[in-house]
Design a protein around this motif. Structure first.
Motif, PDB file in Angstrom:
ATOM      1  N   SER A 277       0.509  -1.471  -0.104  1.00 25.27           N
ATOM      2  CA  SER A 277      -0.375   0.292   0.532  1.00 25.27           C
ATOM      3  C   SER A 277       0.711   1.390   0.171  1.00 25.27           C
ATOM      4  O   SER A 277       1.822   1.424   0.973  1.00 25.27           O
ATOM      5  N   ASP A 278       0.757   2.202  -1.099  1.00 18.44           N
ATOM      6  CA  ASP A 278       1.348   2.378  -1.294  1.00 18.44           C
ATOM      7  C   ASP A 278       1.780   4.800  -0.678  1.00 18.44           C
ATOM      8  O   ASP A 278       1.315   5.519  -0.466  1.00 18.44           O
ATOM      9  N   ILE A 279      -0.288   3.983  -0.175  1.00 16.85           N
ATOM     10  CA  ILE A 279      -0.649   5.307   0.968  1.00 16.85           C
ATOM     11  C   ILE A 279      -1.503   4.227   2.138  1.00 16.85           C
ATOM     12  O   ILE A 279      -1.663   3.751   1.904  1.00 16.85           O
ATOM     13  N   ASP A 280      -1.089   5.325   3.635  1.00 20.31           N
ATOM     14  CA  ASP A 280      -0.982   4.789   4.389  1.00 20.31           C
ATOM     15  C   ASP A 280      -2.691   4.945   5.016  1.00 20.31           C
ATOM     16  O   ASP A 280      -2.728   6.241   5.510  1.00 20.31           O
ATOM     17  N   PRO A 281      -3.020   4.379   5.366  1.00 20.04           N
ATOM     18  CA  PRO A 281      -4.207   3.824   5.806  1.00 20.04           C
ATOM     19  C   PRO A 281      -4.421   4.810   7.402  1.00 20.04           C
ATOM     20  O   PRO A 281      -5.967   4.968   7.321  1.00 20.04           O
ATOM     21  N   THR A 282      -3.750   4.769   7.528  1.00 21.01           N
ATOM     22  CA  THR A 282      -3.720   4.977   9.013  1.00 21.01           C
ATOM     23  C   THR A 282      -3.866   7.038   8.866  1.00 21.01           C
ATOM     24  O   THR A 282      -4.539   7.837  10.040  1.00 21.01           O
ATOM     25  N   VAL A 302      -6.164  -7.912   7.904  1.00 22.61           N
ATOM     26  CA  VAL A 302      -5.297  -8.175   7.313  1.00 22.61           C
ATOM     27  C   VAL A 302      -3.520  -7.482   7.227  1.00 22.61           C
ATOM     28  O   VAL A 302      -3.681  -6.253   8.102  1.00 22.61           O
ATOM     29  N   VAL A 303      -2.980  -7.944   7.078  1.00 18.73           N
ATOM     30  CA  VAL A 303      -1.715  -7.970   6.879  1.00 18.73           C
ATOM     31  C   VAL A 303      -1.151  -7.703   5.810  1.00 18.73           C
ATOM     32  O   VAL A 303      -0.437  -7.579   4.879  1.00 18.73           O
ATOM     33  N   LEU A 304      -1.321  -5.881   6.161  1.00 20.18           N
ATOM     34  CA  LEU A 304       0.199  -4.921   5.228  1.00 20.18           C
ATOM     35  C   LEU A 304       0.974  -4.638   5.146  1.00 20.18           C
ATOM     36  O   LEU A 304       1.547  -4.051   6.649  1.00 20.18           O
ATOM     37  N   ASN A 305       1.766  -3.753   4.401  1.00 12.50           N
ATOM     38  CA  ASN A 305       2.727  -2.585   4.730  1.00 12.50           C
ATOM     39  C   ASN A 305       2.845  -1.729   4.240  1.00 12.50           C
ATOM     40  O   ASN A 305       2.517  -1.843   2.757  1.00 12.50           O
ATOM     41  N   THR A 306       2.817  -0.539   4.088  1.00 15.75           N
ATOM     42  CA  THR A 306       3.401   0.886   3.687  1.00 15.75           C
ATOM     43  C   THR A 306       4.688   1.666   4.743  1.00 15.75           C
ATOM     44  O   THR A 306       5.099   1.618   5.739  1.00 15.75           O
ATOM     45  N   VAL A 307       4.333   3.051   4.554  1.00 13.98           N
ATOM     46  CA  VAL A 307       4.990   3.942   4.578  1.00 13.98           C
ATOM     47  C   VAL A 307       4.188   4.459   6.478  1.00 13.98           C
ATOM     48  O   VAL A 307       3.535   4.885   5.606  1.00 13.98           O
ATOM     49  N   THR A 308       4.678   5.067   7.015  1.00 11.93           N
ATOM     50  CA  THR A 308       4.380   5.636   8.366  1.00 11.93           C
ATOM     51  C   THR A 308       5.539   6.402   9.073  1.00 11.93           C
ATOM     52  O   THR A 308       6.694   6.205   8.767  1.00 11.93           O
ATOM     53  N   THR A 309       4.668   7.596   9.410  1.00 16.40           N
ATOM     54  CA  THR A 309       5.126   8.397  10.317  1.00 16.40           C
ATOM     55  C   THR A 309       5.205   9.175  11.426  1.00 16.40           C
ATOM     56  O   THR A 309       3.894   8.521  11.836  1.00 16.40           O
ATOM     57  N   ASN A 310       5.668   9.138  12.542  1.00 17.04           N
ATOM     58  CA  ASN A 310       6.254   9.359  13.263  1.00 17.04           C
ATOM     59  C   ASN A 310       6.797  11.330  13.813  1.00 17.04           C
ATOM     60  O   ASN A 310       8.138  11.244  13.643  1.00 17.04           O
ATOM     61  N   GLY A 311       5.922  12.411  12.953  1.00 14.35           N
ATOM     62  CA  GLY A 311       6.969  13.598  13.213  1.00 14.35           C
ATOM     63  C   GLY A 311       7.410  13.671  11.923  1.00 14.35           C
ATOM     64  O   GLY A 311       6.128  13.693  11.111  1.00 14.35           O
ATOM     65  N   ALA A 312       8.773  13.893  11.782  1.00 12.36           N
ATOM     66  CA  ALA A 312       9.362  13.490  10.861  1.00 12.36           C
ATOM     67  C   ALA A 312       9.892  12.186  10.364  1.00 12.36           C
ATOM     68  O   ALA A 312      10.929  12.845   9.475  1.00 12.36           O
ATOM     69  N   ARG A 362      14.559  10.267   1.800  1.00 10.64           N
ATOM     70  CA  ARG A 362      13.760   9.814   2.677  1.00 10.64           C
ATOM     71  C   ARG A 362      14.057   8.723   3.186  1.00 10.64           C
ATOM     72  O   ARG A 362      14.520   7.794   2.563  1.00 10.64           O
ATOM     73  N   GLY A 363      15.114   8.920   4.746  1.00 10.31           N
ATOM     74  CA  GLY A 363      15.424   8.374   4.840  1.00 10.31           C
ATOM     75  C   GLY A 363      14.704   7.487   6.296  1.00 10.31           C
ATOM     76  O   GLY A 363      13.774   8.543   6.753  1.00 10.31           O
ATOM     77  N   TYR A 364      14.618   6.461   6.745  1.00 11.35           N
ATOM     78  CA  TYR A 364      13.705   5.102   7.155  1.00 11.35           C
ATOM     79  C   TYR A 364      14.555   5.728   8.615  1.00 11.35           C
ATOM     80  O   TYR A 364      15.575   5.186   8.942  1.00 11.35           O
TER      81      TYR A 364
END
Length: 525
Positions: A277-282, A302-312, A362-364
């Protein structure tokens, strides 16, 4: 000490050529060629080239072996980014191999000086050489920036008779066993054991015993605990880092591949790959509603994977999604890929290769949460792509109650290369090591379901969209490899370094004592 015990078997130029050949042969033991006996042959050539070498020449020989191995083995890193990252990684790993080669050369020099007893040459020396090979693998697997534990000897054996031993001794233990077998056979030949009954018996017992240990000991039997019906989806689509796409295109590809199985009865969980999922459902209500609908239609999480954020901060995150509840659990990737998912010491590398580092905007951030999800009907262990090569994460999942594993990956940037099959071989060994089924799902392949014995029970064609609905066996109980965890590699690595230091000190004292004896006898001549 026999006069020839510490002499080079080959001139330096010959040793370098043999080392280069050894590295190339060693690579053929790994996927995609996957001719597993050639891994043993490659190790043999590497060791023969090191016997009798001084430190600098051993470093050169080791570097030649490492470069000949890593250049083809990780050539997939050049597919999109060009030769610079590929060459940099290969040269770095080869430099570490060179350092390990020096240690092995010292073992070949000091052990015969310490004692000329046959058991030392046939048992103690091979064990020390094998341990020092593992020291080098530990270094490549931890340095720098978390290391790159790709290409360890054990990873060539996922479909060999030796594979089951990883449930007892883990990957480090299997690597130790492989090198010890080869080193013992070399010493038997060097001692001309076929001409000496005693040497023949001793060496045969050592080599045959190790072979039987590695090939005939069955995998540790974990306990069956029912089944879980897993629907896993390989959406294909524009999932690569450099693929042209618009927001939501990857999500749409996974959704299209999922639709044909929405009427499947009895599904317990739906699994999507890394980056599915290239869109974060949260952070997107419409995407959240989509996953609510999928979960509701299947009556399963459902077990999915996406890019999430916490602040920066950004995270490569797997989510456990339930209809009406949203994300009830999350796990973020522990080991983001250096120079792929983040740029370490960016100020330095920006000054050297700004065109390449500029591609990674973007750094993870590494995750810290437990690598397990409670699905309600079972507990699954997790590993996101690169994380599958780190032992500690896999052990943590099993100790956390995992009854199966779900490995999510995105191999889209390595289409048509050996990387996919190399990673799948690692997944297969993880199944045997933990005594657990593994669902290895990729955006583009290779996607397979692997049983606890390492056998493929379901699969999808690579580079095509598709879905599997598979009854996956659940298992409980911990294998010795998981129970011992870091103790096995720790004892091998630390014990080998201590043994090498002790051999050096002992050899030095014996040389001094021998020199003193000669000095005392000279006046009487």
């Amino acid at each position: 000490m026999p006069e020839n015990a510490s002499r080079p078997l080959l001139p330096l130029w010959g040793a370098v050529l043999i080392a280069v050949g050894g590295g190339l042969v060693y690579d053929l033991g790994f996927p995609s060629a996957g001719i597993w006996p050639l891994a043993f042959a490659g190790i043999a050539l590497a060791l023969v080239a090191l016997i009798g070498r001084r430190s600098w020449s051993a470093a050169l020989v080791g570097f030649a072996f490492g470069l000949a191995f890593y250049l083809p083995h990780v050539s997939w890193t050049s597919l999109y980014l060009g030769p610079v990252p590929w060459l940099a990684l290969s040269f770095l790993e080869s430099a570490i191999v060179a350092g390990g080669a020096v240690l092995i050369a010292l073992a070949y020099r000091w052990m015969p000086q310490l004692s000329d007893a046959r058991w030392v040459r046939l048992l103690a020396l091979p064990a020390l050489v094998a341990g020092l090979w593992c020291v080098r693998e530990a270094a490549t697997g931890s340095l720098p920036y978390g290391g790159f534990p790709w290409g360890r000897a054990a990873l060539s054996q996922s479909q060999s008779p030796f594979a089951e031993s990883v449930s007892w001794i883990g990957s480090t233990g299997l690597g130790f066993l492989m090198v010890a077998i080869v080193a013992a056979a070399i010493e038997w030949v060097r001692l001309q054991g076929w001409r000496d009954l005693r040497a023949t018996v001793m060496s045969s017992v050592a080599v045959v015993g190790l072979l039987l240990l590695g090939m005939l000991v069955p995998a540790w039997a974990t306990t069956s605990n029912g089944q879980l019906r897993v629907a896993s989806v390989q959406g294909d689509g524009p999932a690569g880092y450099f693929d042209e796409r618009s927001p939501g295109d990857v999500l749409a590809a996974q959704l299209d591949a999922t639709r044909p199985i929405l009427d499947e009865p009895g599904v317990d969980v739906l699994l999507w790959p890394e980056g599915g999922s290239d869109i974060d459902p949260t952070r997107s209500e419409s995407t959240a509603r989509l996953f609510d609908s999928l979960s509701e239609q299947l009556d399963a999480p459902v077990v999915l994977n996406t890019v999430t954020t916490n602040g920066a901060e950004f995270f490569n995150t797997s989510l456990l999604w339930r209809a009406g509840e949203g994300a009830v659990a999350s796990h973020s990737k522990r080991h983001p890929v250096p120079f792929g998912e983040y740029i370490p010491d960016r100020w330095f590398y920006d000054a050297i290769v700004p065109d390449l580092t500029g591609l990674i905007q973007r750094g993870y951030t590494p995750g810290t949460d437990a690598p397990v999800f409670d699905l309600g009907t079972a507990v699954t262990g997790l590993a996101i792509c690169f994380d599958v090569i780190y032992d500690d994460l896999i052990w943590e999942g099993a100790r956390g109650g995992a009854e199966l594993y779900m490995f999510q990956t995105n191999n889209a940037d390595f289409r048509g290369t050996d990387e996919n099959e190399q990673q799948l071989a690692i997944a297969r060994l993880r199944a045997i090591e933990t005594g657990r089924s593994v669902v290895n799902i990729s955006t583009v392949g290779t996607s397979q379901v692997i049983d606890p014995a390492g056998r493929t029970i379901d699969s999808l064609p690579a580079y095509e969209p598709g879905a599997m609905v598979t009854d996956v066996e659940l298992r409980t109980g911990l294998t010795p490899s998981v129970v011992l965890g870091g103790w096995t590699p720790g004892v091998i690595v630390v014990g080998s370094l201590i043994a090498l230091a002790a051999a050096g000190l002992g050899a030095r004292r014996r040389r001094r004592a021998s020199a003193g004896t000669v000095a005392e006898l000279e006046p009487a001549r």
